[in-house]
Design an enzyme around this catalytic site. Structure first.
Site, PDB file in Angstrom:
ATOM      1  N   LYS A   1       0.830  -1.214   0.000  1.00 41.08           N
ATOM      2  CA  LYS A   1       0.000   0.000   0.000  1.00 41.08           C
ATOM      3  C   LYS A   1       0.854   1.249   0.000  1.00 41.08           C
ATOM      4  CE  LYS A   1      -4.423  -1.586   1.721  1.00 41.08           C
ATOM      5  NZ  LYS A   1      -5.457  -1.468   2.756  1.00 41.08           N
TER       6      LYS A   1
ATOM      7  N   LYS B   1      -8.314 -12.194 -11.360  1.00 42.09           N
ATOM      8  CA  LYS B   1      -9.512 -12.277 -10.545  1.00 42.09           C
ATOM      9  C   LYS B   1     -10.466 -11.123 -10.870  1.00 42.09           C
ATOM     10  CE  LYS B   1      -9.921 -12.614  -5.814  1.00 42.09           C
ATOM     11  NZ  LYS B   1      -9.390 -12.683  -4.451  1.00 42.09           N
TER      12      LYS B   1
ATOM     13  N   LYS C   1     -13.174  -4.809  -8.984  1.00 36.92           N
ATOM     14  CA  LYS C   1     -13.866  -3.556  -9.296  1.00 36.92           C
ATOM     15  C   LYS C   1     -12.975  -2.594 -10.083  1.00 36.92           C
ATOM     16  CE  LYS C   1     -12.698  -1.550  -4.789  1.00 36.92           C
ATOM     17  NZ  LYS C   1     -12.015  -2.529  -3.990  1.00 36.92           N
TER      18      LYS C   1
END
Ligand code: TRP
Length: 334
Positions: free
Chosen positions: A117, A199, A202
């Site tokens: 991150k 996968k 969104k």
């Protein structure tokens, strides 16, 4: 929820950071109602965790409410589990601070998710991103669960939670139950419709079917789904046919039919018939969930009632653990 039984306790947090899609639903979510029957379950929306990445405030509010409605619509019966919002139970933040003082800089620096991150949000490597696993440990330890169902990406966080709990217990005696990670039934692993090697996510909206998506958009996405370039165009699962295999898997999950039955159902028909059939099966699977979500979202008073009751039940348990911790570390009671 009754607590006077011998059921094991299970807890899981969900980040309200994105819209739910059929990968979530046909994967883990569909199995939650079974978990509720087997365990005493706590589910919460981890809104405190979500602000480690910048959020639009109005959207965050809306998303949390929508997710609560969707989870209920998907079968998380709030009469049978404790469903709440993390920020409604201050003990999470309070215990997180205490545990910050029992978590080591070095071990937090080694967390894979922190490294990922920070690489992705180089302009906002905030301290919350760093102490994220400690807040998660607090989330867990407050409720003394036996199990924490998590995906692969969160296993390391459950491990550090166990380390922190053991370290704390080592100093003060058995304050925390040390939870086990629980490999939940994952169900189908749904891949992207536009890039079936990855996968469904969104972040690739063309290959992703959202739970609340309109039937015509769902049909369009399935009709455009990437299949393969082989000439036989036969509905059959095979490693070299990831697109078709994925569609078969989705159809199986949506209809409950076996792979073999599907392959013979569409034998000799080619993709032109198969793709819309998968689309229709998904539309039909989602229809009742969409209707129930809309109905719930129109009933704000009911939803408020659910998350308030959830927060009350959660707070009762959480504050007991927090009191014990405050006492152990030597805080003078108010
Ligand atoms: N970090 C988890 C995720 O991103 C969400 C989460 C927060 C969680 N607190 C938790 C999961 C406690 C399990 C237990 O998926």
């Amino acid at each position: 929820m009754e607590n006077n039984n011998n059921k094991k306790v299970m807890l899981s947090g969900i980040q309200p950071s994105g819209e739910l899609h059929i990968g979530n639903y046909l994967g883990p979510l569909r199995h939650w109602p079974e978990m509720i029957d087997e365990f005493d379950c706590y589910f919460f929306l981890a809104d405190l965790h979500t602000i480690t990445v910048r959020q639009d405030p109005a959207q965050l509010r809306k998303r949390v409410l929508t997710l609560i409605a969707q989870y209920i619509a998907c079968g998380l019966d709030p009469e049978k589990c404790v469903l709440f919002i993390q920020s409604h139970v201050p003990a999470h933040s309070q215990l997180a601070w205490v545990l910050d003082c029992y978590a080591m800089f070095g071990e937090l620096s080694r967390m894979t998710q922190f490294k990922d991150k920070s690489a992705k949000n180089a302009d906002n490597i905030n301290a919350g991103l760093f102490t994220y696993p400690v807040l998660m440990a607090a989330d867990i330890l407050l409720y003394q669960p036996d199990f924490v169902p998590v995906g692969e990406d969160q296993k390391q966080h459950v491990e550090i939670c166990r380390d922190i709990a053991n370290r704390f217990n080592g100093v003060y005696g058995d304050v925390f139950k040390v939870p086990e990670p629980y490999i939940a039934k994952v169900g189908a692993r749904i891949m992207s419709l536009s890039a079936p090697e990855s996968k469904m996510s969104k972040s690739q909206p063309e290959g992703c079917v959202f739970l609340m998506e309109k039937p015509e958009d769902i049909m369009r996405k399935f009709k455009r789904a990437v299949t393969d370039s082989d000439t036989e165009r036969c509905v059959r699962r095979a490693p070299e046919k990831p697109g078709v295999s994925n569609l078969i898997q989705i159809y199986a999950a949506a209809t409950g039919k076996s792979y073999e039955d599907i392959e013979s159902e569409f034998d000799g028909m080619g993709y032109g018939k198969f793709k819309p059939a998968v689309g229709e099966a998904v539309v039909e699977t989602l229809r009742p969930i969409q209707e129930e979500t809309e109905r719930l979202l129109a009933d704000k008073a009911y939803l408020e009632g659910v998350y308030r009751a959830g927060a009350e039940q959660a707070e009762y348990i959480a504050s007991k653990t927090l009191r014990k911790v405050y006492k152990k570390v030597g805080f003078l009671p108010r």
